[in-house]
Design an enzyme around this catalytic site. Structure first.
Site, PDB file in Angstrom:
ATOM      1  N   HIS A  15     -19.374 -30.785  15.410  1.00 45.51           N
ATOM      2  CA  HIS A  15     -19.886 -31.412  14.196  1.00 45.51           C
ATOM      3  C   HIS A  15     -19.198 -30.861  12.941  1.00 45.51           C
ATOM      4  O   HIS A  15     -19.149 -29.643  12.741  1.00 45.51           O
ATOM      5  CB  HIS A  15     -21.396 -31.129  14.112  1.00 45.51           C
ATOM      6  CG  HIS A  15     -22.105 -31.826  13.010  1.00 45.51           C
ATOM      7  ND1 HIS A  15     -22.955 -31.188  12.150  1.00 45.51           N
ATOM      8  CD2 HIS A  15     -22.111 -33.133  12.633  1.00 45.51           C
ATOM      9  CE1 HIS A  15     -23.458 -32.068  11.298  1.00 45.51           C
ATOM     10  NE2 HIS A  15     -22.966 -33.256  11.570  1.00 45.51           N
ATOM     11  N   ASP A  44     -16.789 -36.356   8.243  1.00 40.80           N
ATOM     12  CA  ASP A  44     -17.276 -37.377   7.307  1.00 40.80           C
ATOM     13  C   ASP A  44     -16.163 -37.790   6.351  1.00 40.80           C
ATOM     14  O   ASP A  44     -15.473 -36.927   5.804  1.00 40.80           O
ATOM     15  CB  ASP A  44     -18.444 -36.793   6.496  1.00 40.80           C
ATOM     16  CG  ASP A  44     -19.497 -36.173   7.393  1.00 40.80           C
ATOM     17  OD1 ASP A  44     -20.177 -36.928   8.099  1.00 40.80           O
ATOM     18  OD2 ASP A  44     -19.612 -34.919   7.407  1.00 40.80           O
ATOM     19  N   HIS A  57     -18.631 -34.519   2.932  1.00 38.25           N
ATOM     20  CA  HIS A  57     -19.949 -35.007   3.368  1.00 38.25           C
ATOM     21  C   HIS A  57     -20.748 -35.608   2.217  1.00 38.25           C
ATOM     22  O   HIS A  57     -21.199 -36.742   2.296  1.00 38.25           O
ATOM     23  CB  HIS A  57     -20.738 -33.859   4.007  1.00 38.25           C
ATOM     24  CG  HIS A  57     -22.070 -34.280   4.536  1.00 38.25           C
ATOM     25  ND1 HIS A  57     -23.194 -34.362   3.741  1.00 38.25           N
ATOM     26  CD2 HIS A  57     -22.459 -34.665   5.770  1.00 38.25           C
ATOM     27  CE1 HIS A  57     -24.220 -34.770   4.466  1.00 38.25           C
ATOM     28  NE2 HIS A  57     -23.804 -34.966   5.698  1.00 38.25           N
TER      29      HIS A  57
HETATM   30  O1  G3P Z   1     -22.458 -38.093  12.929  1.00 30.70           O
HETATM   31  C1  G3P Z   1     -23.580 -37.318  13.135  1.00 30.70           C
HETATM   32  C2  G3P Z   1     -24.022 -36.572  11.905  1.00 30.70           C
HETATM   33  O2  G3P Z   1     -22.910 -36.021  11.278  1.00 30.70           O
HETATM   34  C3  G3P Z   1     -24.774 -37.434  10.939  1.00 30.70           C
HETATM   35  O3  G3P Z   1     -25.357 -36.739   9.905  1.00 30.70           O
HETATM   36  O4  G3P Z   1     -25.480 -35.813   7.636  1.00 30.70           O
HETATM   37  O5  G3P Z   1     -24.437 -34.474   9.424  1.00 30.70           O
HETATM   38  O6  G3P Z   1     -23.274 -36.466   8.503  1.00 30.70           O
HETATM   39  P1  G3P Z   1     -24.595 -35.825   8.817  1.00 30.70           P
HETATM   40 MG    MG Z   2     -21.499 -36.611   9.795  1.00 33.06          MG
END
Ligand code: G3P
Ligand code: MG
Length: 247
Positions: A15, A44, A57
């Site tokens: 992640h 992101d 992000h």
């Molecule tokens: O793609 C999964 C996750 O990244 C979604 O939430 O806020 O961490 O971008 P966030």
């Molecule tokens: Mg994400």
């Protein structure tokens, strides 16, 4: 009955590069995730004022850089001067905000895969979906395994589908909406990316029976990751690249 969509991605996806161990959405994070054996990365992507696709992000620059304001109000040449690592630790001070192109080059030359989360600044859903799809189509033109493009934004995914129907898409959501099958069908998605908080074995079964893949985020408990994979979750997205070993 729809055939189960192809899913050429590993069971574990890092992640934002390497979770919290390195500054999120930077090349340094990807390198660290790779060091722990990860071969696919979620990150992101949003646009600058001159419509360059960058990894970030938040809509706002303040949390993860030494800049101020919204990324979409600045030219990339301005954002390229920012420090996107100093907020995390001294070790990463000076780490820049990468472009999607920088990251694509790194991933492709290292044989790594990815899940590009289209994270539009509010109001820019369609243009962001279009630009990310155009970039991904161009950068991964000669690569067999394409990125999976995911988004919480229906409009971003619809725009990505118009630009590049063959690029896999994943609908991101906190919980399964009642009309999930309609959404996945309309957007011609390969997958749904659900928060681990609302995921159950029953949900996974229903989605898989309908022919779609399931990604769970953000799973930071090794036992929960194992359980979810046993339920039939296709990929688990995790911050814990150091404690959840890739398998
Ligand atoms: O793609 C999964 C996750 O990244 C979604 O939430 O806020 O961490 O971008 P966030
Ligand atoms: Mg994400």
């Amino acid at each position: 009955m729809k055939q189960l969509s192809p899913w050429p991605y590993p069971k574990l996806i890092a992640h934002r590069g390497a979770g919290k161990l390195a500054p999120e959405n930077t090349l340094a994070a990807l390198r660290l995730g790779q060091h722990f054996g990860y071969s696919a990365f979620e990150f992101d992507v949003k646009l600058t004022r001159d419509r360059i696709a960058i990894l970030l992000h938040d809509a706002d620059l303040a949390r993860t850089t030494n800049g101020l304001g919204r990324a979409e109000d600045w030219l990339f040449s301005d954002l390229a001067q920012l420090n996107a690592g100093g907020w995390h630790s001294k070790e990463y001070s000076g780490e820049p905000i990468p472009t999607l192109q920088n990251i694509a080059q790194y991933l492709i030359s290292n044989g790594l895969g990815c899940n590009i989360e289209i994270k539009p600044t509010p109001g820019l859903e369609t243009i962001t979906g279009e630009m990310v799809a155009k970039c991904a189509q161009q950068y991964w033109a000669s690569v067999q395994v394409k990125p999976v493009l995911s988004s919480f934004s229906y409009d971003s995914l619809a725009a990505a589908k118009t630009i590049c129907p063959a690029m896999p898409r994943g609908f991101l959501t906190n919980e399964l909406p009642e009309n999930w099958l309609q959404i996945l069908t309309d957007l011609d998605c390969a997958s749904i990316h659900l928060s681990h908080k609302t995921l159950t074995q029953t949900t996974v079964d229903a989605i898989k029976r309908a022919g779609f893949r399931v990604c769970a985020w953000t799973v930071n408990d090794p036992k929960m990751a194992q359980d979810m994979l046993q339920w039939g979750v296709d990929s688990v997205i995790t911050d814990c690249v150091d404690t959840i070993a890739p398998f």
